[in-house]
Design a protein around this motif. Structure first.
Motif, PDB file in Angstrom:
ATOM      1  N   ASN A  89       0.815  -1.217   0.000  1.00 19.40           N
ATOM      2  CA  ASN A  89       0.000   0.000   0.000  1.00 19.40           C
ATOM      3  C   ASN A  89       0.848   1.266   0.000  1.00 19.40           C
ATOM      4  OD1 ASN A  89      -2.280  -1.645   0.320  1.00 19.40           O
ATOM      5  ND2 ASN A  89      -2.290  -1.410   2.534  1.00 19.40           N
ATOM      6  N   LEU A  90       0.325   2.282  -0.678  1.00 19.69           N
ATOM      7  CA  LEU A  90       0.730   3.664  -0.494  1.00 19.69           C
ATOM      8  C   LEU A  90      -0.437   4.336   0.212  1.00 19.69           C
ATOM      9  CD1 LEU A  90       2.374   2.616  -2.997  1.00 19.69           C
ATOM     10  CD2 LEU A  90       2.356   4.957  -3.833  1.00 19.69           C
ATOM     11  N   VAL A  91      -0.212   4.849   1.415  1.00 22.96           N
ATOM     12  CA  VAL A  91      -1.295   5.347   2.257  1.00 22.96           C
ATOM     13  C   VAL A  91      -1.140   6.860   2.431  1.00 22.96           C
ATOM     14  CG1 VAL A  91      -2.519   5.109   4.441  1.00 22.96           C
ATOM     15  CG2 VAL A  91      -1.327   3.130   3.454  1.00 22.96           C
ATOM     16  N   LEU A  92      -2.194   7.591   2.076  1.00 23.13           N
ATOM     17  CA  LEU A  92      -2.153   9.047   2.130  1.00 23.13           C
ATOM     18  C   LEU A  92      -3.252   9.565   3.045  1.00 23.13           C
ATOM     19  CD1 LEU A  92      -0.783  11.588   0.929  1.00 23.13           C
ATOM     20  CD2 LEU A  92      -2.488  11.538  -0.884  1.00 23.13           C
ATOM     21  N   CYS A 125      16.530   9.323  -1.142  1.00 24.64           N
ATOM     22  CA  CYS A 125      17.074  10.639  -1.455  1.00 24.64           C
ATOM     23  C   CYS A 125      17.579  11.327  -0.191  1.00 24.64           C
ATOM     24  CB  CYS A 125      15.993  11.517  -2.095  1.00 24.64           C
ATOM     25  SG  CYS A 125      15.235  10.788  -3.566  1.00 24.64           S
ATOM     26  N   PRO A 126      18.730  12.000  -0.234  1.00 27.27           N
ATOM     27  CA  PRO A 126      19.213  12.720   0.949  1.00 27.27           C
ATOM     28  C   PRO A 126      18.168  13.724   1.427  1.00 27.27           C
ATOM     29  CG  PRO A 126      20.913  12.615  -0.741  1.00 27.27           C
ATOM     30  CD  PRO A 126      19.650  12.124  -1.377  1.00 27.27           C
ATOM     31  N   GLU A 127      17.832  13.667   2.696  1.00 30.93           N
ATOM     32  CA  GLU A 127      16.783  14.531   3.225  1.00 30.93           C
ATOM     33  C   GLU A 127      17.257  15.980   3.278  1.00 30.93           C
ATOM     34  OE1 GLU A 127      15.941  12.804   7.000  1.00 30.93           O
ATOM     35  OE2 GLU A 127      17.714  13.643   7.970  1.00 30.93           O
ATOM     36  N   PRO A 128      16.390  16.934   2.890  1.00 32.01           N
ATOM     37  CA  PRO A 128      16.758  18.344   2.989  1.00 32.01           C
ATOM     38  C   PRO A 128      16.788  18.851   4.418  1.00 32.01           C
ATOM     39  CG  PRO A 128      14.502  18.120   2.205  1.00 32.01           C
ATOM     40  CD  PRO A 128      15.077  16.741   2.254  1.00 32.01           C
ATOM     41  N   ALA A 129      16.057  18.180   5.302  1.00 30.39           N
ATOM     42  CA  ALA A 129      16.029  18.542   6.729  1.00 30.39           C
ATOM     43  C   ALA A 129      15.658  17.303   7.519  1.00 30.39           C
ATOM     44  CB  ALA A 129      15.025  19.658   6.986  1.00 30.39           C
ATOM     45  N   ALA A 130      16.089  17.251   8.765  1.00 27.93           N
ATOM     46  CA  ALA A 130      15.800  16.098   9.605  1.00 27.93           C
ATOM     47  C   ALA A 130      14.306  15.958   9.838  1.00 27.93           C
ATOM     48  CB  ALA A 130      16.528  16.225  10.940  1.00 27.93           C
ATOM     49  N   LYS A 131      13.877  14.729  10.055  1.00 22.51           N
ATOM     50  CA  LYS A 131      12.470  14.450  10.333  1.00 22.51           C
ATOM     51  C   LYS A 131      12.016  15.190  11.582  1.00 22.51           C
ATOM     52  CE  LYS A 131       8.485  12.151  10.357  1.00 22.51           C
ATOM     53  NZ  LYS A 131       8.332  10.795  10.883  1.00 22.51           N
ATOM     54  N   ARG A 132      10.877  15.875  11.447  1.00 18.17           N
ATOM     55  CA  ARG A 132      10.286  16.543  12.592  1.00 18.17           C
ATOM     56  C   ARG A 132       9.320  15.579  13.284  1.00 18.17           C
ATOM     57  NH1 ARG A 132       9.544  21.696   9.379  1.00 18.17           N
ATOM     58  NH2 ARG A 132       7.303  21.582   9.748  1.00 18.17           N
ATOM     59  N   GLY A 133       8.615  16.052  14.312  1.00 16.58           N
ATOM     60  CA  GLY A 133       7.836  15.163  15.156  1.00 16.58           C
ATOM     61  C   GLY A 133       6.592  14.592  14.526  1.00 16.58           C
ATOM     62  N   GLY A 134       6.000  15.282  13.546  1.00 12.97           N
ATOM     63  CA  GLY A 134       4.723  14.832  12.996  1.00 12.97           C
ATOM     64  C   GLY A 134       4.841  13.588  12.133  1.00 12.97           C
ATOM     65  N   LYS A 135       3.720  12.876  11.994  1.00 11.58           N
ATOM     66  CA  LYS A 135       3.666  11.667  11.165  1.00 11.58           C
ATOM     67  C   LYS A 135       3.691  12.024   9.689  1.00 11.58           C
ATOM     68  CE  LYS A 135      -0.285   9.385  10.615  1.00 11.58           C
ATOM     69  NZ  LYS A 135      -0.421   9.153   9.155  1.00 11.58           N
ATOM     70  N   ASN A 136       4.407  11.215   8.905  1.00 10.91           N
ATOM     71  CA  ASN A 136       4.365  11.385   7.456  1.00 10.91           C
ATOM     72  C   ASN A 136       2.926  11.290   6.962  1.00 10.91           C
ATOM     73  OD1 ASN A 136       7.143  11.278   7.739  1.00 10.91           O
ATOM     74  ND2 ASN A 136       7.448   9.707   6.173  1.00 10.91           N
ATOM     75  N   ARG A 137       2.516  12.217   6.116  1.00 12.45           N
ATOM     76  CA  ARG A 137       1.147  12.135   5.588  1.00 12.45           C
ATOM     77  C   ARG A 137       1.013  11.073   4.498  1.00 12.45           C
ATOM     78  NH1 ARG A 137       0.848  17.916   2.392  1.00 12.45           N
ATOM     79  NH2 ARG A 137       2.567  18.488   3.754  1.00 12.45           N
ATOM     80  N   LEU A 138       2.139  10.651   3.922  1.00 12.13           N
ATOM     81  CA  LEU A 138       2.153   9.545   2.957  1.00 12.13           C
ATOM     82  C   LEU A 138       3.161   8.523   3.459  1.00 12.13           C
ATOM     83  CD1 LEU A 138       1.488   8.207   0.218  1.00 12.13           C
ATOM     84  CD2 LEU A 138       3.181   9.704  -0.848  1.00 12.13           C
TER      85      LEU A 138
END
Length: 238
Positions: free
Chosen positions: A5-8, A172-185
């Motif tokens: 699945n791809l979940v959005l 892909c190299p991330e432009p910024a570190a992951k923040r606290g919120g959940k990925n929307r996808l």
């Protein structure tokens, strides 16, 4: 195990789901008040379900996973077709690039790509670019988890279904570190018959992932993060 699945996340799952169904030529699976699902079948390749689940308000976190659509020699025509379905042009500071950045009806960015030889036989979704703090490490993690194998691509590391058909999973190299919120996808992996869920969980942890325990009630699946903090679900075998 296999990628299923791809979940959005969506404020209006039916509206967003029908948009993407028309974009990729999917087949409807589920139409419920809080969920819409459509199936994308790649001939002689993977089957991917696009799932849209209701959330109370639009997500604010930047996308760490997005869809790159196949444009190729028909890129201008494909852009016009998708705009007619309800997309809009989007400026995210991309500058002068050969791909076209659009937003879906809920503002999620995606790209319509130019001609690239690595996109042969992908189907309508050319690639799934995923932000990674360590692409080499995460390529190994996702390859083990999905069974997808290294493939030629434009990202530092790309994986593809063993059939060599369907989209690339691009680390892909991330432009910024992951923040606290959940990925929307996010991505869901399905256990195959005979897979041991506890052994898979242990494998995720040993490769740098972690298990989450959200307060979402009693779920039949388990929620994890990859080593870069990207959420994923492991679904039970059918």
């Amino acid at each position: 195990m296999h990628l299923e699945n791809l979940v959005l996340d969506a404020v209006e799952p039916q509206r967003l789901g029908r948009f993407w169904e028309a974009v990729v030529g999917g087949t409807p699976l589920t139409d419920e008040p809080d969920a819409y699902e459509t199936r994308l079948e790649i001939a002689d390749g993977p089957v991917l379900d696009l799932c849209f689940q209701r959330v109370p308000e639009p997500p604010a976190e930047p996308l760490r996973l997005h869809l790159d659509l196949l444009g190729g020699s028909r890129q201008p025509e494909e852009v016009e077709r998708i705009l007619a379905l309800g997309a809009t042009h989007l400026d995210i500071g991309q500058g002068d690039v050969p791909w076209v950045v659009l937003a879906d009806p809920e503002g999620n960015p995606f790209c319509v790509m130019e001609e690239r030889t690595v996109y042969a036989d992908t189907g309508p979704i050319a690639a799934l670019p995923l932000d990674s703090s360590d692409p080499a490490r995460d390529a190994e993690f996702w390859g083990w988890l999905t069974g997808w194998t290294p493939a030629p691509g434009v990202a530092p590391y790309s994986l593809r279904h063993p059939s060599r058909r369907g989209p690339l999973l691009e680390l892909c190299p991330e432009p910024a570190a992951k923040r606290g919120g959940k990925n929307r996808l996010h991505l869901d992996v399905r256990l195959d018959p005979g897979d041991d869920g506890n052994a898979v969980a242990a494998g995720i942890l040993s490769r740098g992932g972690r298990e989450l325990h959200p307060a979402w009630g009693d779920l039949p699946w388990r929620v994890f993060q990859d080593p870069s903090g990207n959420e994923l679900c492991v679904l039970p075998a059918r």
